[in-house]
Scaffold this active site. Structure first.
Site, PDB file in Angstrom:
ATOM      1  N   TYR A   1     -10.571  -4.647   3.297  1.00 42.94           N
ATOM      2  CA  TYR A   1      -9.654  -4.181   4.340  1.00 42.94           C
ATOM      3  C   TYR A   1     -10.474  -4.034   5.617  1.00 42.94           C
ATOM      4  CZ  TYR A   1      -5.956  -1.221   6.418  1.00 42.94           C
ATOM      5  OH  TYR A   1      -4.972  -0.688   7.218  1.00 42.94           O
TER       6      TYR A   1
ATOM      7  N   ASP B   1      -6.121   9.098  10.412  1.00 43.09           N
ATOM      8  CA  ASP B   1      -4.770   8.687  10.762  1.00 43.09           C
ATOM      9  C   ASP B   1      -4.279   9.292  12.064  1.00 43.09           C
ATOM     10  OD1 ASP B   1      -3.725   6.893   8.675  1.00 43.09           O
ATOM     11  OD2 ASP B   1      -4.290   8.544   7.357  1.00 43.09           O
TER      12      ASP B   1
ATOM     13  N   GLU C   1       0.869  -1.185   0.000  1.00 44.38           N
ATOM     14  CA  GLU C   1       0.000   0.000   0.000  1.00 44.38           C
ATOM     15  C   GLU C   1       0.895   1.220   0.000  1.00 44.38           C
ATOM     16  OE1 GLU C   1      -3.633  -1.848   2.712  1.00 44.38           O
ATOM     17  OE2 GLU C   1      -2.596  -0.027   3.362  1.00 44.38           O
TER      18      GLU C   1
END
Lengths: 279, 403
Positions: free
Chosen positions: A181, A66, A55
């Site tokens: 994911y 994040d 990735e």
């Protein structure tokens, strides 16, 4: 056809992992971190170090999912002059030597939107990108990028989370391809991870809804944890820990000798953990 | 949505105002955003919810806020008649409380036990901390370090009210980063937490919901101006950061073809310097904080830091409904610089005995430009959306005065 081979790399890699009876290691790094040259050296070295899928983060100033490590990583890359064009060039360069390891671009929608969706999809496909993960594009916004990407033969990999209940899962999985994911925690990248048995139960739930391979990420930092996850899922994703290894190789912002080797060494340890965890 | 006989039909069921708006959030938040939308629609259709909110707005906030004819400013400019909608007289000193009350009543209906909020100038943080004290819920407010330094009175006010104020040290350390951190908190604490967004931005249903809660401003102003003048105003003026006070004032008038509307953005040190917060007049469409809207960004889609002397306007985005109203040409968007706002701040204090917040001082700076050129029977209605007590340190510094 180019598109066909792009779809193929991810499926082929998971088929090969199945044959080896093991889970895979997915590595995340921000494109251009800490600088263009070293980021390219790391990217080139990932397959040999044991990364099964790659990735590559498209840096963004405001990465809302994040944690501090990847926020800082994005800003370092941007500070060193990273652009979308450079990120795509990195993939093109990588593909000269490696036509088998899947590369997935991961990030947020705005830099893609500004680059131009059609132009982005054309250039990404041409560079040898296999799939996209765009954190802030849920299925409710599929007409923006997901459907055009699928039409071009690029995989659109969706995030499923602990808050995605059984009722919602079908809509999340409907236009998903490549792999799923699974975000193993409610939280941001780099947070405390979930124990393997909790992850195992979540993966089992997902498997009732999809035949696609399931990669698990968020909070996986050590070879032991990666191995435990790889036993119950099809792949373990590690990001923040690798990014933190980059930071250890910096001296006042400048890269010390051995930075690239240090990151790849950690990839090697994680890969060894994952490979030892045969099913 | 495409029914062009009204500007009030939006948003669409997908949360779009034209192309703008939407729900650009991580999957973790998406189920919550959908649940919030359902809960809000139920509450909106429940007369008991409306009654409860109206009761608090009347007895706790002090609504309706007065409509005031600013005679000396009118005389000073020598043109149009100037009215202020006095939302600075609300409890907590700004319009922000209208929205916070609506959202906390909704949070209680949904059984949430913890509140988070972001704040720039601190007015929204104070309003959120206030309603949390009122209902006994724990409150965490995210505030950029830069804003904490320039809004000390509000910082202390929030602490007095029992809120935990978390300094945000990432990015530009202002409002946009506070929003990022609040979103990160929400992703982490989805089960218990209600996020009270302070402006008409964020993922659907926030732009619609916050607008609805703020539209009490325009509903009252409409009745009040008809009572005072026997007719609708000719021009509405409001400042724009995220755009909640402006949407609140404008919404009731959108379908009145004779009412002109001006939104005033912060031009900071001047649009030509690049140091400003004028996303509509000098930005371009993009996706940030859950919605597609005009943003300050570079060619790579990286978000630029906004600048304004007013912390409440110092935001690189704008509510999506404003983006749409700009594109369809219904509302005119202009800007005023730090210096123009400072001049208006002093003028209003001296001529009207009203110390405005730096945010509506931008609106007044635009009024100062247009009023002298307009005839004496022209009615301008400006939203005085906040009071300036919180800004005295910033203004003193800008004027070189020592406190």
């Amino acid at each position: 056809m180019r598109e066909a081979s792009n779809i193929g790399r991810i499926a082929a890699r998971f088929a090969a992992l199945d044959e080896e009876r093991r889970g895979g290691l997915v590595t995340f790094l921000s494109a251009g971190d800490p600088d263009p040259e070293r980021a390219m050296d790391i990217l080139r070295g990932l397959p040999a170090a044991g990364a099964d899928l790659i990735e590559l983060g498209m840096p963004f100033t405001d990465p809302m999912a994040d944690g501090p490590a990847i926020q800082a990583s994005s800003l370092r890359a941007l500070g060193a002059g990273q652009t979308m064009a450079r990120t795509l060039s990195m993939v093109r360069e990588f593909r000269r030597a490696d036509d088998a390891t899947p590369v997935v671009l991961m990030g947020y929608y705005n830099p893609i939107y500004r680059y131009g969706n059609e132009r982005f999809l054309a250039d990404a496909s041409d560079a040898g990108v296999d799939g996209l993960i765009v954190v802030d594009l849920p299925p409710e916004e599929d007409q923006e990028l997901c459907l055009p990407a699928l039409a071009r033969g690029l995989n659109f990999i969706r995030l499923a989370t602990p808050t995605t209940d059984d009722k919602r899962l079908p809509s999340v999985l409907a236009n998903t391809s490549g792999f799923v994911y699974y975000v193993s925690i409610t939280g941001i990248t780099g947070a405390e991870g979930a124990p393997a048995d909790v992850i195992g139960a979540a993966v089992a739930r997902l498997r009732r809804h999809t035949e696609l391979p399931i990669a698990v990420g968020f909070g996986i930092k050590t070879p032991e944890h990666a191995a435990a996850v790889a036993r119950v899922a099809d792949a373990a994703v590690v990001g923040s820990a690798l990014v933190e290894r980059i930071v250890e190789g910096l001296d006042g912002g400048a890269a010390r000798p051995g930075l690239v080797e240090g990151v790849l060494a950690l990839v090697g340890e994680l890969a060894a953990g994952v490979r030892a965890a045969r099913r | 949505m495409e029914a062009l006989n009204t500007y009030k039909a939006g948003p669409s069921e997908h949360g779009r105002f034209g192309d703008y708006g939407g729900r650009f959030v991580a999957e973790t938040l998406m189920p919550l955003v959908l649940e919030l939308e359902r809960a809000y629609k139920e509450a909106r259709d429940d007369p008991a919810f409306a009654d409860e909110l109206a009761g608090y707005l009347k007895h706790y906030v002090g609504r309706p806020s007065p409509l005031y004819f600013a005679a000396r400013l009118t005389e000073h400019f020598g043109g149009a008649k100037i009215y202020f909608k006095r939302d600075e007289l609300n409890h907590t000193g700004a319009h922000k409380i209208n929205n916070c009350l609506g959202q906390i009543l909704l949070a209680r209906r949904m059984g949430r036990t913890r509140i988070i909020a972001e704040t720039g100038a601190g007015q929204h943080g104070v309003a959120a901390a206030t309603v949390c004290a009122l209902f006994g819920l724990p409150c965490t407010v995210y505030m950029g370090e830069v804003d904490m330094a320039r809004q000390r009175p509000n910082l202390f006010r929030m602490k007095l009210l029992g809120a935990e104020v978390v300094p945000v040290t990432s990015g530009s350390r202002t409002l946009k980063d506070a929003l990022n951190e609040a979103l990160r908190d929400w992703v982490t604490n989805v089960e218990t937490t209600f996020y009270i967004i302070g402006t008409v931005a964020g993922p659907h249903p926030y732009p619609m919901m916050v607008r609805d809660f703020q539209s009490v401003i325009g509903r009252e102003a409409r009745e009040q101006i008809i009572e005072a003048e026997g007719r609708l105003p000719d021009t509405l003026v409001a400042c724009i950061g995220g755009g909640s006070n402006a949407m609140g004032l404008f919404h009731s008038f959108l379908d009145e073809a004779g009412v002109r509307m001006c939104g005033v953005e912060a031009a900071g040190r001047g649009l030509e310097t690049g140091e400003h917060a004028a996303s509509l007049t000098a930005g371009s469409p993009g996706v940030l904080h859950g919605n597609l809207t005009y943003l300050l960004q570079d060619e790579e889609g990286q978000i630029k830091e906004a600048h304004s002397i007013s912390a409440g306007l110092d935001y690189p985005g704008i509510g999506p409904e404003h983006s749409w109203l700009k594109d369809v040409g219904r509302v005119e968007y202009v800007s005023a610089t730090d210096d123009e706002a400072l001049a208006a701040f002093q003028l209003c204090s001296q001529l009207e005995g009203i110390i405005p917040a730096l945010e509506p001082a931008h609106a007044l700076a635009h009024v100062a430009r247009i009023a002298p050129e307009l005839p004496r029977d022209h009615i301008i209605l400006m939203n005085m959306c906040g009071r300036g007590d919180k800004d005295i340190f910033t203004v003193a510094e800008a004027l070189g005065a020592k406190l």
